[in-house]
Design a protein around this motif. Structure first.
Motif, mmCIF file in Angstrom:
data_model
loop_
_atom_site.group_PDB
_atom_site.id
_atom_site.type_symbol
_atom_site.label_atom_id
_atom_site.label_comp_id
_atom_site.label_asym_id
_atom_site.label_seq_id
_atom_site.Cartn_x
_atom_site.Cartn_y
_atom_site.Cartn_z
ATOM 1 N N SER A 157 0.656 -1.138 -0.038
ATOM 2 C CA SER A 157 -0.028 0.037 0.011
ATOM 3 C C SER A 157 0.892 1.306 -0.123
ATOM 4 C CB SER A 157 -1.023 -0.030 1.248
ATOM 5 O OG SER A 157 -1.417 1.371 1.388
ATOM 6 N N HIS A 186 -7.629 1.285 -4.842
ATOM 7 C CA HIS A 186 -8.936 1.085 -3.830
ATOM 8 C C HIS A 186 -9.532 2.504 -3.588
ATOM 9 C CE1 HIS A 186 -9.589 0.218 0.699
ATOM 10 N NE2 HIS A 186 -10.895 0.362 0.073
ATOM 11 N N MET A 231 -12.107 -5.390 4.163
ATOM 12 C CA MET A 231 -11.406 -4.583 5.014
ATOM 13 C C MET A 231 -11.231 -5.351 6.106
ATOM 14 S SD MET A 231 -10.453 -1.806 3.530
ATOM 15 C CE MET A 231 -9.673 -1.224 4.804
ATOM 16 N N PRO A 274 -11.542 1.557 7.070
ATOM 17 C CA PRO A 274 -10.764 2.312 6.439
ATOM 18 C C PRO A 274 -10.520 3.478 6.883
ATOM 19 C CG PRO A 274 -12.976 1.970 5.555
ATOM 20 C CD PRO A 274 -13.098 1.228 6.573
ATOM 21 N N GLY A 275 -9.221 4.304 6.383
ATOM 22 C CA GLY A 275 -9.314 5.710 6.628
ATOM 23 C C GLY A 275 -7.502 5.860 6.809
ATOM 24 N N PHE A 276 -6.891 4.777 7.432
ATOM 25 C CA PHE A 276 -5.686 5.132 7.880
ATOM 26 C C PHE A 276 -4.711 3.752 7.891
ATOM 27 C CE2 PHE A 276 -8.617 7.814 10.337
ATOM 28 C CZ PHE A 276 -8.152 9.033 9.775
ATOM 29 N N ASP A 311 -7.132 -6.257 3.597
ATOM 30 C CA ASP A 311 -6.472 -4.906 3.680
ATOM 31 C C ASP A 311 -6.557 -4.254 5.182
ATOM 32 O OD1 ASP A 311 -5.541 -2.476 3.279
ATOM 33 O OD2 ASP A 311 -7.110 -1.692 1.974
ATOM 34 N N GLY A 312 -5.451 -4.079 5.848
ATOM 35 C CA GLY A 312 -5.477 -3.628 7.051
ATOM 36 C C GLY A 312 -4.749 -4.264 7.979
ATOM 37 N N GLY A 313 -3.785 -3.922 8.588
ATOM 38 C CA GLY A 313 -3.141 -4.737 10.030
ATOM 39 C C GLY A 313 -2.541 -5.883 9.621
ATOM 40 N N SER A 319 2.311 -0.393 6.166
ATOM 41 C CA SER A 319 3.442 -0.113 7.131
ATOM 42 C C SER A 319 4.280 -1.288 7.385
ATOM 43 C CB SER A 319 3.020 0.035 8.660
ATOM 44 O OG SER A 319 1.525 -0.502 8.861
#
Ligand code: DX5
Ligand code: ZN
Length: 219
Positions: free
Chosen positions: A7, A65, A136, A140-142, A174-176, A197
């Motif tokens: 990402s 996305h 997700m 979503p957002g950060f 998507d995420g973490g 990250s």
């Protein structure tokens, strides 16, 4: 087939071209591009001009996305900017079925994203039309948030739904996602792995090798 889709939101924008080259040299094929409008999600990220600019130098598959309200307004623009796949949120579309057709008409593959609280039944009458479902695994957002544990069950349920229907739809998470959470999402059935990250934080090449090792463990 597993793909890592780093990402770009977590990249160092001052060295963006260089970092995209690094991921491509490490064998990565996809790039996850998070577009945020400050309405569907609180934050604002970047839009078409940035995508047009990186398209000139990059051979990566652009996985865009859209965290944007009423994304049907922008499908042609993102296709022109160089998107290969466009994902829209079921929660953000007034006419989801029509929006999927619009993405295909623009010459791109189509994805539908679901927020953590959105049930899979939203996909009942469109699943056969989409190339990818994005689940997700954070709100979503950060970037940099923690994986929501309940997502593992949702991935398994989606995988069962796709298999029952004899489809080959990609499952993106998507995420973490990081070295601690990767094994459980692969086991559950995800095959397109977004990581921000956990790719761009620290040594990019070593981070990517960590994901490639995880893919090899699950072959
Ligand atoms: C979150 C974005 C993600 C985010 C992932 O709204 O859709 O793509 O960049 O970041 P990490 O992997 O750091 O959770
Ligand atoms: Zn994303």
């Amino acid at each position: 087939m597993y793909q890592l889709s780093p990402s770009m939101l977590s990249a160092d924008f001052n060295r963006l071209g260089e970092q995209l080259k690094t991921i491509e040299e490490s064998g990565v094929k996809w790039l996850h591009i998070d577009v945020m409008d400050g309405d569907f999600v609180p934050s604002i990220s970047f839009g078409m001009p940035v995508i047009t600019s990186i398209r000139k130098e990059s051979g990566l598959f652009f996985d865009v996305h859209l965290m944007v309200s009423n994304p049907d307004r922008y499908i042609e623009d993102f296709a022109k900017a160089g998107a290969d796949l466009i994902t829209v949120h079921a929660e953000a579309c007034r006419h989801l079925e029509g929006c999927i057709s619009q993405i295909h008409k623009a010459g791109c593959k189509a994805g539908v994203a679901l927020n953590p609280a959105t049930p899979l039944c939203q996909l009942d009458y469109v699943l056969h039309k989409v190339d990818m479902v994005l689940l997700m695994t954070v709100n979503p957002g950060f970037g940099g948030q923690s994986y929501i544990e309940k997502s593992t069950d949702k991935i398994k349920d989606l995988k069962a739904m796709i298999d029952e229907r004899g489809l080959e739809t990609y499952i993106q998470v998507d995420g973490g996602i990081n070295q601690k959470t990767i094994d459980r999402v692969l086991e559950a059935g995800a095959n397109i792995i977004v990581a921000g990250s956990a790719v761009f934080g620290g040594d990019i090449k070593a981070n990517i090798a960590g994901f490639q090792d995880a893919f090899a463990r699950h072959q």
